[in-house]
Design a protein around this motif. Structure first.
Motif, PDB file in Angstrom:
ATOM      1  N   SER A  44       0.824  -1.206   0.000  1.00 29.51           N
ATOM      2  CA  SER A  44       0.000   0.000   0.000  1.00 29.51           C
ATOM      3  C   SER A  44       0.864   1.264   0.000  1.00 29.51           C
ATOM      4  O   SER A  44       0.610   2.193  -0.776  1.00 29.51           O
ATOM      5  N   GLU A  45       1.885   1.285   0.836  1.00 24.65           N
ATOM      6  CA  GLU A  45       2.780   2.443   0.881  1.00 24.65           C
ATOM      7  C   GLU A  45       3.610   2.558  -0.394  1.00 24.65           C
ATOM      8  O   GLU A  45       3.820   3.652  -0.911  1.00 24.65           O
ATOM      9  N   ALA A  46       4.083   1.416  -0.901  1.00 29.94           N
ATOM     10  CA  ALA A  46       4.935   1.431  -2.093  1.00 29.94           C
ATOM     11  C   ALA A  46       4.169   1.890  -3.328  1.00 29.94           C
ATOM     12  O   ALA A  46       4.666   2.710  -4.104  1.00 29.94           O
ATOM     13  N   LYS A  47       2.969   1.392  -3.512  1.00 31.38           N
ATOM     14  CA  LYS A  47       2.246   1.761  -4.737  1.00 31.38           C
ATOM     15  C   LYS A  47       1.871   3.237  -4.752  1.00 31.38           C
ATOM     16  O   LYS A  47       1.753   3.829  -5.817  1.00 31.38           O
ATOM     17  N   ALA A  48       1.752   3.844  -3.575  1.00 30.66           N
ATOM     18  CA  ALA A  48       1.486   5.280  -3.520  1.00 30.66           C
ATOM     19  C   ALA A  48       2.705   6.086  -3.977  1.00 30.66           C
ATOM     20  O   ALA A  48       2.567   7.233  -4.393  1.00 30.66           O
ATOM     21  N   LYS A  49       3.883   5.463  -3.946  1.00 30.98           N
ATOM     22  CA  LYS A  49       5.117   6.156  -4.323  1.00 30.98           C
ATOM     23  C   LYS A  49       5.581   5.829  -5.739  1.00 30.98           C
ATOM     24  O   LYS A  49       6.533   6.423  -6.224  1.00 30.98           O
ATOM     25  N   LEU A  50       4.932   4.859  -6.382  1.00 29.67           N
ATOM     26  CA  LEU A  50       5.336   4.501  -7.741  1.00 29.67           C
ATOM     27  C   LEU A  50       5.045   5.649  -8.697  1.00 29.67           C
ATOM     28  O   LEU A  50       3.984   6.264  -8.642  1.00 29.67           O
ATOM     29  N   LYS A  51       5.981   5.901  -9.575  1.00 29.32           N
ATOM     30  CA  LYS A  51       5.815   6.975 -10.567  1.00 29.32           C
ATOM     31  C   LYS A  51       5.823   6.422 -11.993  1.00 29.32           C
ATOM     32  O   LYS A  51       4.980   6.754 -12.797  1.00 29.32           O
ATOM     33  N   ARG A  52       6.794   5.589 -12.306  1.00 30.47           N
ATOM     34  CA  ARG A  52       6.949   5.098 -13.684  1.00 30.47           C
ATOM     35  C   ARG A  52       6.184   3.805 -13.947  1.00 30.47           C
ATOM     36  O   ARG A  52       5.669   3.605 -15.034  1.00 30.47           O
ATOM     37  N   ASP A  53       6.159   2.909 -12.985  1.00 30.46           N
ATOM     38  CA  ASP A  53       5.604   1.575 -13.207  1.00 30.46           C
ATOM     39  C   ASP A  53       4.182   1.420 -12.679  1.00 30.46           C
ATOM     40  O   ASP A  53       3.803   0.347 -12.208  1.00 30.46           O
ATOM     41  N   VAL A  54       3.389   2.462 -12.782  1.00 34.00           N
ATOM     42  CA  VAL A  54       2.023   2.422 -12.263  1.00 34.00           C
ATOM     43  C   VAL A  54       1.152   1.393 -12.991  1.00 34.00           C
ATOM     44  O   VAL A  54       0.154   0.932 -12.429  1.00 34.00           O
ATOM     45  N   ILE A  55       1.531   1.012 -14.196  1.00 34.34           N
ATOM     46  CA  ILE A  55       0.736   0.011 -14.939  1.00 34.34           C
ATOM     47  C   ILE A  55       0.778  -1.359 -14.267  1.00 34.34           C
ATOM     48  O   ILE A  55      -0.056  -2.206 -14.558  1.00 34.34           O
ATOM     49  N   PHE A  56       1.717  -1.559 -13.340  1.00 37.79           N
ATOM     50  CA  PHE A  56       1.830  -2.844 -12.659  1.00 37.79           C
ATOM     51  C   PHE A  56       1.007  -2.908 -11.377  1.00 37.79           C
ATOM     52  O   PHE A  56       0.897  -3.973 -10.769  1.00 37.79           O
ATOM     53  N   ILE A  57       0.430  -1.794 -10.959  1.00 41.95           N
ATOM     54  CA  ILE A  57      -0.317  -1.772  -9.699  1.00 41.95           C
ATOM     55  C   ILE A  57      -1.505  -2.724  -9.726  1.00 41.95           C
ATOM     56  O   ILE A  57      -1.656  -3.570  -8.841  1.00 41.95           O
ATOM     57  N   ALA A  58      -2.367  -2.602 -10.715  1.00 42.61           N
ATOM     58  CA  ALA A  58      -3.572  -3.440 -10.778  1.00 42.61           C
ATOM     59  C   ALA A  58      -3.244  -4.928 -10.876  1.00 42.61           C
ATOM     60  O   ALA A  58      -3.838  -5.739 -10.147  1.00 42.61           O
ATOM     61  N   PRO A  59      -2.298  -5.345 -11.739  1.00 45.27           N
ATOM     62  CA  PRO A  59      -1.973  -6.770 -11.788  1.00 45.27           C
ATOM     63  C   PRO A  59      -1.391  -7.300 -10.468  1.00 45.27           C
ATOM     64  O   PRO A  59      -1.716  -8.416 -10.052  1.00 45.27           O
ATOM     65  N   ILE A  60      -0.575  -6.504  -9.806  1.00 42.32           N
ATOM     66  CA  ILE A  60      -0.008  -6.949  -8.528  1.00 42.32           C
ATOM     67  C   ILE A  60      -1.101  -7.014  -7.469  1.00 42.32           C
ATOM     68  O   ILE A  60      -1.151  -7.977  -6.691  1.00 42.32           O
ATOM     69  N   ASP A  61      -1.999  -6.032  -7.446  1.00 38.45           N
ATOM     70  CA  ASP A  61      -3.134  -6.080  -6.529  1.00 38.45           C
ATOM     71  C   ASP A  61      -3.928  -7.372  -6.718  1.00 38.45           C
ATOM     72  O   ASP A  61      -4.280  -8.045  -5.747  1.00 38.45           O
ATOM     73  N   ALA A  62      -4.202  -7.705  -7.973  1.00 38.89           N
ATOM     74  CA  ALA A  62      -4.984  -8.907  -8.274  1.00 38.89           C
ATOM     75  C   ALA A  62      -4.247 -10.172  -7.831  1.00 38.89           C
ATOM     76  O   ALA A  62      -4.858 -11.083  -7.258  1.00 38.89           O
ATOM     77  N   LEU A  63      -2.949 -10.230  -8.087  1.00 38.94           N
ATOM     78  CA  LEU A  63      -2.175 -11.406  -7.682  1.00 38.94           C
ATOM     79  C   LEU A  63      -2.098 -11.538  -6.162  1.00 38.94           C
ATOM     80  O   LEU A  63      -2.192 -12.649  -5.629  1.00 38.94           O
ATOM     81  N   LEU A  64      -1.942 -10.424  -5.467  1.00 32.81           N
ATOM     82  CA  LEU A  64      -1.909 -10.486  -4.003  1.00 32.81           C
ATOM     83  C   LEU A  64      -3.244 -10.973  -3.450  1.00 32.81           C
ATOM     84  O   LEU A  64      -3.284 -11.817  -2.545  1.00 32.81           O
ATOM     85  N   ASP A  65      -4.351 -10.470  -4.002  1.00 24.61           N
ATOM     86  CA  ASP A  65      -5.676 -10.932  -3.566  1.00 24.61           C
ATOM     87  C   ASP A  65      -5.839 -12.429  -3.819  1.00 24.61           C
ATOM     88  O   ASP A  65      -6.348 -13.164  -2.977  1.00 24.61           O
ATOM     89  N   GLU A  66      -5.407 -12.871  -4.998  1.00 23.91           N
ATOM     90  CA  GLU A  66      -5.501 -14.284  -5.341  1.00 23.91           C
ATOM     91  C   GLU A  66      -4.624 -15.130  -4.416  1.00 23.91           C
ATOM     92  O   GLU A  66      -5.020 -16.212  -3.984  1.00 23.91           O
ATOM     93  N   MET A  67      -3.442 -14.631  -4.083  1.00 23.92           N
ATOM     94  CA  MET A  67      -2.536 -15.344  -3.192  1.00 23.92           C
ATOM     95  C   MET A  67      -3.152 -15.490  -1.799  1.00 23.92           C
ATOM     96  O   MET A  67      -3.179 -16.578  -1.234  1.00 23.92           O
ATOM     97  N   PHE A  68      -3.666 -14.387  -1.252  1.00 19.13           N
ATOM     98  CA  PHE A  68      -4.279 -14.444   0.077  1.00 19.13           C
ATOM     99  C   PHE A  68      -5.486 -15.383   0.083  1.00 19.13           C
ATOM    100  O   PHE A  68      -5.667 -16.169   1.017  1.00 19.13           O
TER     101      PHE A  68
END
Length: 95
Positions: A44-68
């Motif tokens: 949560s803290e890291a994605k708020a600081k991402l500037k260039r690789d914001v396109i990876f936020i949604a896929p990582i969110d989805a993978l983390l949800d799937e993992m949990f």
């Protein structure tokens, strides 16, 4: 205020740690809920600081949800595969 690199480093380390979940933690001081909380907070803290690789936020969110969900439903193997795929993607290099 924690730097992005440090947050992503914590996240990467916790992805390895959560592979012990839910019943293989080497210490009574480690547990699934703490690992999940650390991963969620670091990401949560890291994605708020991402500037260039914001396109990876949604896929990582989805993978983390799937993992949990996998861990919590008893599908440990799937949870471990997802955690290790995120770790192997070298998320520490996100910018």
């Amino acid at each position: 205020m924690t730097a992005l690199r440090e947050l992503l480093g914590y996240l990467s380390d916790e992805l390895v740690g959560i592979t012990f979940a839910p019943d293989r933690y080497p210490s009574r001081y480690m547990n699934y809920e703490d690992s999940k909380s650390c991963i969620s907070n670091s990401w949560s803290e890291a994605k708020a600081k991402l500037k260039r690789d914001v396109i990876f936020i949604a896929p990582i969110d989805a993978l983390l949800d799937e993992m949990f969900t996998a861990f919590e439903s008893g599908n440990r193997d799937k949870g471990v595969r997802i955690a290790m795929s995120l770790w192997a993607a070298d998320i520490k290099k996100l910018r």
